[in-house]
Design an enzyme around this catalytic site. Structure first.
Site, short mmCIF file in Angstrom:
data_model
loop_
_atom_site.label_atom_id
_atom_site.label_comp_id
_atom_site.label_asym_id
_atom_site.label_seq_id
_atom_site.Cartn_x
_atom_site.Cartn_y
_atom_site.Cartn_z
N HIS A 281 0.85 -1.20 0.00
CA HIS A 281 0.00 0.00 0.00
C HIS A 281 0.88 1.23 0.00
O HIS A 281 1.97 1.23 0.57
CB HIS A 281 -0.93 0.00 1.22
CG HIS A 281 -2.04 1.01 1.13
ND1 HIS A 281 -1.88 2.32 1.51
CD2 HIS A 281 -3.32 0.89 0.70
CE1 HIS A 281 -3.01 2.97 1.32
NE2 HIS A 281 -3.90 2.13 0.83
N GLU A 334 -7.82 -4.51 -0.89
CA GLU A 334 -8.39 -5.17 -2.06
C GLU A 334 -8.36 -6.69 -1.96
O GLU A 334 -9.24 -7.37 -2.49
CB GLU A 334 -7.66 -4.72 -3.34
CG GLU A 334 -8.02 -3.32 -3.80
CD GLU A 334 -7.17 -2.26 -3.13
OE1 GLU A 334 -6.22 -2.63 -2.39
OE2 GLU A 334 -7.44 -1.06 -3.34
#
Length: 393
Positions: A281, A334
């Protein structure tokens, strides 16, 4: 934007003064906000004064929506009134509904975010949404609620029309999460399924000054209407490095195929220097708190997919530690978002639209906040082309 007169003042020789910032504006503070913050090094983020994860675990989506609009959580009467208000705004204007079949069936592939952009542009016309520059706070709020409420209805309608089915109108007796699943499938979801999706939706309403949120605020700073600013956000959000990743993360598991193939597949990707979707991330250097919550939800639902996903996660991290020591790439939102949505029966083509139905609330909150600042966002770029002026041949 923050007031920094030294950033715009000229020099004594009459030339402009510029300030160098990192590419991508990384770690550059461009404004102040009361909506929330992401503390990447601590693995924590919050909406206003509350932990976003605790809100997801203890509140309804409509509670959190009210929080973003009004700055506080509602009491029971306020929540009932707010739900009644947004229920009346979920219906697609008749003029827009008439063109949705053409939007839904355009092109060889289903493109729900592009369809939403087109439809929202028409909603702005049909609902006569004014530029925020010309609107008072009450009218801006109404515009934000219209866009936020109608977006899920549009996305679900586009999906069903693409499938050759009739759109399903929202029901006033269902919550936001229940309505979303109902409008896609035509069936009222089980309480467990609705609760899982609701937690996901709450956890993704807002997440700092990401690319789509910044795009929305840039458009708002020009005085554009709320729908136009959301369309700007959708354009940024549609990229696979931003909102377009939940289905790609699940495709990773499809490509691996079986638990026995995990190690060979992962080794090959790591040694080739290829990205593993669902891991890493831009902000978090610790575990993404959204991924942690969604992993727990997935485990509570159980099944072969969950076992496969958790095994693959563990082996990816183990092999990264072995082959790329010092490189930390924990799973992001996700990865388990895809698993949870698959278990809840959401079609894969609607994974990213599901994300969008929550994030539009966050975009609209940022739009309302940005509309209070009269200064346009107008950075500069350094020209590095051939010297000018030159004669035209």
């Amino acid at each position: 934007m923050t007031n920094s007169s030294e950033m715009t003042s000229g020099r004594a020789d009459g030339r402009d003064t510029f300030i160098e910032v990192p590419r991508g504006l990384k770690n550059v503070i461009v404004t102040e906000t009361t909506l929330g913050d992401v503390q990447g090094s601590a693995g924590f983020y919050h909406y206003r004064q509350y932990s976003a994860i605790e809100l997801a675990q203890q509140c309804s989506f409509d509670d959190v929506w009210f929080l973003f609009v009004h700055g506080r959580l509602p009491d029971a009467a306020e929540l009932e009134g707010f739900r009644a208000e947004i229920a009346t705004l979920r219906e697609i204007p008749a003029d827009v509904a008439a063109v949705l079949p053409a939007i839904a069936t355009t092109g060889p592939k289903f493109a729900p975010l592009s369809g939403l952009s087109a439809a929202l542009s028409l909603v702005a016309v049909a609902a006569d949404l004014p530029p925020v520059y010309d609107a008072d706070p009450a009218l801006r709020r109404h515009s934000a609620l219209v866009v936020s409420a109608v977006s899920p209805t549009i996305l679900a309608a586009l999906y069903r029309l693409r499938q050759g089915a009739d759109p399903i109108a929202p029901r006033k007796d269902l919550t936001s999460a229940e309505n979303w699943l109902y409008m896609i499938s035509g069936e009222i979801p089980t309480p467990a399924t609705a609760a899982a999706i609701e937690k996901y939706l709450i956890s993704t309403v807002d997440h700092g000054f990401n690319a789509s949120t910044f795009a929305a605020r840039v458009a708002t700073s020009t005085g554009a209407n709320v729908a136009a600013a959301v369309v700007a956000a959708i354009g940024a959000f549609s990229g696979p490095l931003h909102g377009g990743a939940p289905d790609r993360a699940l495709e990773l598991l499809d490509e691996i195929g079986s638990p026995e193939a995990i190690d060979d597949w992962v080794r090959g990707r790591i040694l080739a220097g290829e990205r593993i979707m669902g891991f890493g991330h831009a902000v978090y250097r610790t575990e993404d708190p959204r991924a942690r919550m969604l992993r727990e939800i997935a485990r509570s639902m159980g099944g072969d997919l969950v076992e496969f996903a958790t095994t693959a996660e563990r082996r990816v991290l183990d092999l990264l530690a072995e082959l790329k020591p010092g490189r930390t790439l924990p799973v992001n939102v996700e990865y388990y978002a895809g698993v949870v949505m698959e278990l809840c029966g959401v079609p894969r083509s609607m994974f990213t639209p599901t994300f969008a139905t929550s994030r539009v609330v966050g975009w609209c909150a940022n739009i309302l906040e940005q509309a209070e600042d009269p200064r346009i966002i107008r950075p500069s770029a350094r020209y590095v082309g051939p010297p000018a002026p030159q004669p035209i041949p």
